[in-house]
Design an enzyme around this catalytic site. Sequence first.
Site, PDB file in Angstrom:
ATOM      1  N   SER A 252     -73.397 -46.879  11.112  1.00 20.58           N
ATOM      2  CA  SER A 252     -74.797 -46.558  11.407  1.00 20.58           C
ATOM      3  C   SER A 252     -75.163 -45.271  10.688  1.00 20.58           C
ATOM      4  O   SER A 252     -74.323 -44.629  10.055  1.00 20.58           O
ATOM      5  CB  SER A 252     -74.999 -46.391  12.919  1.00 20.58           C
ATOM      6  OG  SER A 252     -74.262 -45.263  13.394  1.00 20.58           O
ATOM      7  N   LYS A 253     -76.429 -44.882  10.798  1.00 21.70           N
ATOM      8  CA  LYS A 253     -76.912 -43.702  10.073  1.00 21.70           C
ATOM      9  C   LYS A 253     -76.208 -42.416  10.505  1.00 21.70           C
ATOM     10  O   LYS A 253     -76.192 -41.441   9.755  1.00 21.70           O
ATOM     11  CB  LYS A 253     -78.424 -43.562  10.261  1.00 21.70           C
ATOM     12  CG  LYS A 253     -79.220 -44.553   9.425  1.00 21.70           C
ATOM     13  CD  LYS A 253     -80.701 -44.222   9.446  1.00 21.70           C
ATOM     14  CE  LYS A 253     -81.465 -45.118   8.481  1.00 21.70           C
ATOM     15  NZ  LYS A 253     -82.911 -44.789   8.439  1.00 21.70           N
ATOM     16  N   ARG A 254     -75.632 -42.414  11.694  1.00 22.77           N
ATOM     17  CA  ARG A 254     -74.954 -41.177  12.126  1.00 22.77           C
ATOM     18  C   ARG A 254     -73.680 -40.923  11.322  1.00 22.77           C
ATOM     19  O   ARG A 254     -73.138 -39.827  11.331  1.00 22.77           O
ATOM     20  CB  ARG A 254     -74.642 -41.217  13.621  1.00 22.77           C
ATOM     21  CG  ARG A 254     -73.644 -42.262  14.035  1.00 22.77           C
ATOM     22  CD  ARG A 254     -73.623 -42.417  15.550  1.00 22.77           C
ATOM     23  NE  ARG A 254     -72.670 -43.409  15.978  1.00 22.77           N
ATOM     24  CZ  ARG A 254     -71.408 -43.175  16.257  1.00 22.77           C
ATOM     25  NH1 ARG A 254     -70.937 -41.947  16.106  1.00 22.77           N
ATOM     26  NH2 ARG A 254     -70.606 -44.120  16.664  1.00 22.77           N
TER      27      ARG A 254
END
Length: 481
Positions: A252-254
């Site tokens: 994910s973007k994290r």
Amino acid sequence: MKVRTRYAPSPTGFMHVGNLRTALYEYLIAKNQGGSFVLRIEDTDQERLVEGAVDVIYNTLKVAGLKHDEGPDIGGDFGPYVQSERKDMYLPFAEQLIKEGKAYRCFCTKERLESIQQDSEFGGYDRHCRDLSQEEIDKLLAEGVPYVIRQKMPLEGSTTFVDAVFGEITVENSELQDQILIKSDGFPTYNFANVIDDHTMGITHVVRGCEYLSSTPKYNLLYDAFGWEIPTYVHLPLIMGKDAEGNVSKLSKRHGSTGFEDLIKEGYLPQVIINYIALLGWCPKGNEEIFSLSELEKEFCVENISKSPAVFDYQKLQWFNAEYLRAMSDEEFTEIAKPYYDSVFGDTPYDGSKLTAILKARTTKLTDIPDMIKFFKELPDYDKELFVNKKSKTNLENSPAILKTVTERLEALSDWSCDAIKELLINLATELELKNGTVMWPARIAASGQTVTPGGAVEILDILGKDETLRRLYIGLEKLS
């Protein structure tokens, strides 16, 4: 039968690397077997559509080199290739199933459905409308009561299918709800439209993420209901990401940039991203890791796709990027790096070939270039303590005299070139009975104002030119005095 694969994205945002890997594998399966790669836009979920997302799809495929053989923009024999333009074809198929007793109209209200969802006894739809009499159905239709069309799922037994990656999988039919085929607005559901489109477009291989494994029996029961041949399923392993603590979870973007365009903006080459993504879940037969797209087309095979999740490693991606950059010719690197050179120098003249000579072997991401070379445009402010270097055996006591002698010798140098500068500094070190680094370090610090530079003192002085070099060396002498 000719192999036909399809990439069917929904235009709901940016292109995630997982979506791109699906497109890549579909492309490679088709090309490896002399088949066709089809682009189909699935826009039946009107509420989630994002303006400009279709252009993102086209641009990503173009930049990635994944040229489709059929699609909305180029046509083909199986169009239209946009689901919303095919909307009139789905209802007749659903009505065919109603006539054959394989589907039914469900008139349940939203409120009723919500109430039974809360009843743990059902855990889903309770098939309330499955056995309505024809008289009841005609009455509700005459009253104009909205309805959806649901498929009659078998109540007993099990459904088994074979996946090219995960093998044979069996699901108990009791776990399957009577899925909706046509929504109350007349649009098909994702699952129903997929099956109808894949069959009518002659798709032979369906490639998608393993999160869709549980939905596959629903697809197969539809194929069986129509008496159609079931395509080959290729479910791909998850792509995971690793956080700073080493914990692994779904990418994910994290974890960092996960979109194709974002990765390019960060300085990764499109061909590098494709090469790396190809290896996220697939292993070549040998130990080779660097592949061009045409090489992947020849090498790729479904049998070597792994069941195990793949971890997206940004450090590995940087290694790939550095390898690709080093393999470029100087001319290719200069051309691709030019926008980054220009961002630093603006209208100030510079020699791109000289910059390339020191940067090509040291660059991992193109976006690192401006920070690596900005000292050439403007000498940063720095502390005289930078002249102290244990390895080079320089300190604040010997640096002033060394730098003064270097400056005087360079002032008298008429041939300002790498070879001449190098010869001068090495000869000076010999004359003073010092290590080469002891002479080079003060010159490098004074010229760059920093301890870490692409290239050494000789290359830096050559690129700066005589006048700017001497100006900076005198500033260094002032600091040391």
